[in-house]
Design a protein around this motif. Structure first.
Motif, PDB file in Angstrom:
ATOM      1  N   LEU A 297      11.617  59.816 -13.003  1.00 29.25           N
ATOM      2  CA  LEU A 297      12.908  59.507 -12.389  1.00 29.25           C
ATOM      3  C   LEU A 297      13.906  58.963 -13.405  1.00 29.25           C
ATOM      4  O   LEU A 297      15.082  59.302 -13.367  1.00 29.25           O
ATOM      5  N   PHE A 298      13.419  58.114 -14.295  1.00 35.93           N
ATOM      6  CA  PHE A 298      14.307  57.454 -15.261  1.00 35.93           C
ATOM      7  C   PHE A 298      13.745  57.585 -16.674  1.00 35.93           C
ATOM      8  O   PHE A 298      12.631  57.114 -16.930  1.00 35.93           O
ATOM      9  N   LYS A 306      24.595  58.887 -15.222  1.00 30.64           N
ATOM     10  CA  LYS A 306      24.275  58.181 -13.976  1.00 30.64           C
ATOM     11  C   LYS A 306      24.347  59.136 -12.788  1.00 30.64           C
ATOM     12  O   LYS A 306      25.149  60.065 -12.759  1.00 30.64           O
ATOM     13  N   ALA A 307      23.493  58.877 -11.829  1.00 30.60           N
ATOM     14  CA  ALA A 307      23.456  59.699 -10.614  1.00 30.60           C
ATOM     15  C   ALA A 307      24.440  59.143  -9.582  1.00 30.60           C
ATOM     16  O   ALA A 307      24.632  57.930  -9.474  1.00 30.60           O
ATOM     17  N   THR A 308      25.056  60.016  -8.817  1.00 25.56           N
ATOM     18  CA  THR A 308      25.973  59.599  -7.744  1.00 25.56           C
ATOM     19  C   THR A 308      25.164  59.261  -6.485  1.00 25.56           C
ATOM     20  O   THR A 308      23.969  59.555  -6.391  1.00 25.56           O
ATOM     21  N   MET A 309      25.835  58.644  -5.534  1.00 20.69           N
ATOM     22  CA  MET A 309      25.169  58.340  -4.264  1.00 20.69           C
ATOM     23  C   MET A 309      24.710  59.625  -3.581  1.00 20.69           C
ATOM     24  O   MET A 309      23.649  59.669  -2.941  1.00 20.69           O
ATOM     25  N   LEU A 316      17.254  62.052  -5.953  1.00 22.68           N
ATOM     26  CA  LEU A 316      17.338  61.779  -7.380  1.00 22.68           C
ATOM     27  C   LEU A 316      17.485  60.283  -7.634  1.00 22.68           C
ATOM     28  O   LEU A 316      17.875  59.521  -6.752  1.00 22.68           O
ATOM     29  N   SER A 317      17.151  59.863  -8.858  1.00 23.82           N
ATOM     30  CA  SER A 317      17.321  58.479  -9.283  1.00 23.82           C
ATOM     31  C   SER A 317      16.672  57.525  -8.266  1.00 23.82           C
ATOM     32  O   SER A 317      15.540  57.754  -7.847  1.00 23.82           O
ATOM     33  N   CYS A 318      17.390  56.483  -7.825  1.00 22.99           N
ATOM     34  CA  CYS A 318      16.836  55.500  -6.881  1.00 22.99           C
ATOM     35  C   CYS A 318      16.379  56.148  -5.579  1.00 22.99           C
ATOM     36  O   CYS A 318      15.473  55.642  -4.903  1.00 22.99           O
ATOM     37  N   GLY A 319      17.012  57.276  -5.274  1.00 22.21           N
ATOM     38  CA  GLY A 319      16.664  57.982  -4.042  1.00 22.21           C
ATOM     39  C   GLY A 319      15.265  58.559  -4.031  1.00 22.21           C
ATOM     40  O   GLY A 319      14.783  59.010  -2.982  1.00 22.21           O
TER      41      GLY A 319
END
Length: 341
Positions: A297-298, A306-309, A316-319
């Motif tokens: 992921l990171f 940076k990934a968008t919301m 993706l990312s935190c998602g």
């Protein structure tokens, strides 16, 4: 002008001319770092060619250019090889004729290395092995006469010492460091890194389980200044990841503290129009391991896009974990949990 004055001037001219001639026809000494000098005799050569300097100057030797030629050059008819080709005079390529110019015994050669012990090449030992055949090495291919140093990786491909030291003709240059580098003990290698504690590689520890040839030079070249690999590249089997793959040794994924001693990941602050977002490593490490996020992921580096919301809502990312409440609260409609206004 009196006849006596004319006679004196004539004698002076002859004397000066003879001095100039003597100066130009003295022996020429070619010195070598690891062998006795070679003496070129003008007298011998002028006697052979009836004092005709033009046989060599400037047809073969340009007096304005002081260039040194290798034996390989001479064998291609340059320099002394213009005549010493086996037709006009003995050949520079004939093994038996080396001693006609090179007097005395060849000396040992010392190679000084940075961060490694000195290597001493023994001529006498190798001459015994080759039964006195100098051209086993001095053939324009193994030893070319160039001053360029050759790396261990190049030797493993058959250059210089590697032409014989290939595991067939003699012991291989790969992984036999102490046979040439006497008393050599590989040091620890410290990799200074930004934003994280240094990684320390212990040669002593690894040599308890492996041999030099297991890593050098297929995985690591024998030189400093090589481009460092990222953690992502290591996870793909490069650099340390060739062994640290969870099969041969612990994985490079998610066991940061095993190489980065005392490392405690710091909080990360993301600034954006929605308010500051703080990611707390300590909190997440109570629930997850490094490998759960890195590097799938990171990636382990700064400056990543940076990934968008919207990206996060797609996983993706935190998602990747904040996914509709399955693993953790959803990135949708929970803005205040991360964005502190």
């Amino acid at each position: 002008m009196s006849r006596f004055s004319t006679l004196i001037k004539s004698l002076l001219i002859i004397l000066l001319a003879s001095q100039a001639y003597a100066k130009e026809t003295k022996n020429v000494t070619f010195t070598f770092k690891n062998a006795d000098p070679v003496i070129f005799s003008h007298d011998v050569h002028l006697l052979k060619y009836n004092n005709n300097c033009k046989v060599c100057h400037n047809a073969i030797f340009n007096l304005k250019q002081h260039k040194r030629f290798t034996m390989a050059d001479m064998e291609k008819s340059k320099s002394c090889g213009g005549c010493h080709s086996g037709m006009k005079a003995f050949s520079v390529a004939e093994e038996k004729d080396c001693v006609r110019c090179h007097k005395g015994k060849p000396r040992n050669i010392s190679f000084k290395m940075k961060k490694a012990t000195e290597v001493v090449f023994s001529h006498s030992l190798h001459i015994d092995k080759t039964k006195g055949k100098c051209k086993s090495c001095h053939n324009g291919k193994v030893i070319t006469g160039s001053d360029k140093s050759v790396s261990m990786a190049e030797m493993e491909k058959g250059k210089t010492c590697g032409a014989c030291h290939n595991g067939k003709g003699a012991f291989t240059v790969a992984g036999n460091c102490n046979r040439c580098h006497k008393g050599y003990q590989p040091r620890e290698i410290v990799f200074p890194l930004k934003g994280i504690t240094n990684a320390v590689f212990s040669h002593k520890f690894h040599l308890g389980m492996y041999q030099c040839s297991d890593c050098h030079t297929a995985t690591f070249p024998y030189k400093a200044g090589v481009a460092h690999k990222t953690m992502g590249q290591m996870e793909q089997g490069q650099s340390c990841g060739a062994c640290h793959n969870s099969k041969d040794a612990f994985s490079t994924s998610g066991e940061c503290e095993r190489c980065h001693g005392g490392f405690k990941p710091a909080p990360i602050t993301f600034k954006n129009d929605g308010g500051e977002v703080k990611f707390n490593h300590a909190f997440h490490l109570n629930v997850y391991k490094c490998v759960d996020c890195h590097t799938k992921l990171f990636p382990f580096k700064a400056g990543v896009k940076k990934a968008t919301m919207t990206d996060m809502e797609k996983g993706l990312s935190c998602g990747g974990c904040h996914n509709e409440g399955k693993d953790a609260f959803s990135v949708k409609a929970n803005c205040e949990k991360c964005h502190k206004m």
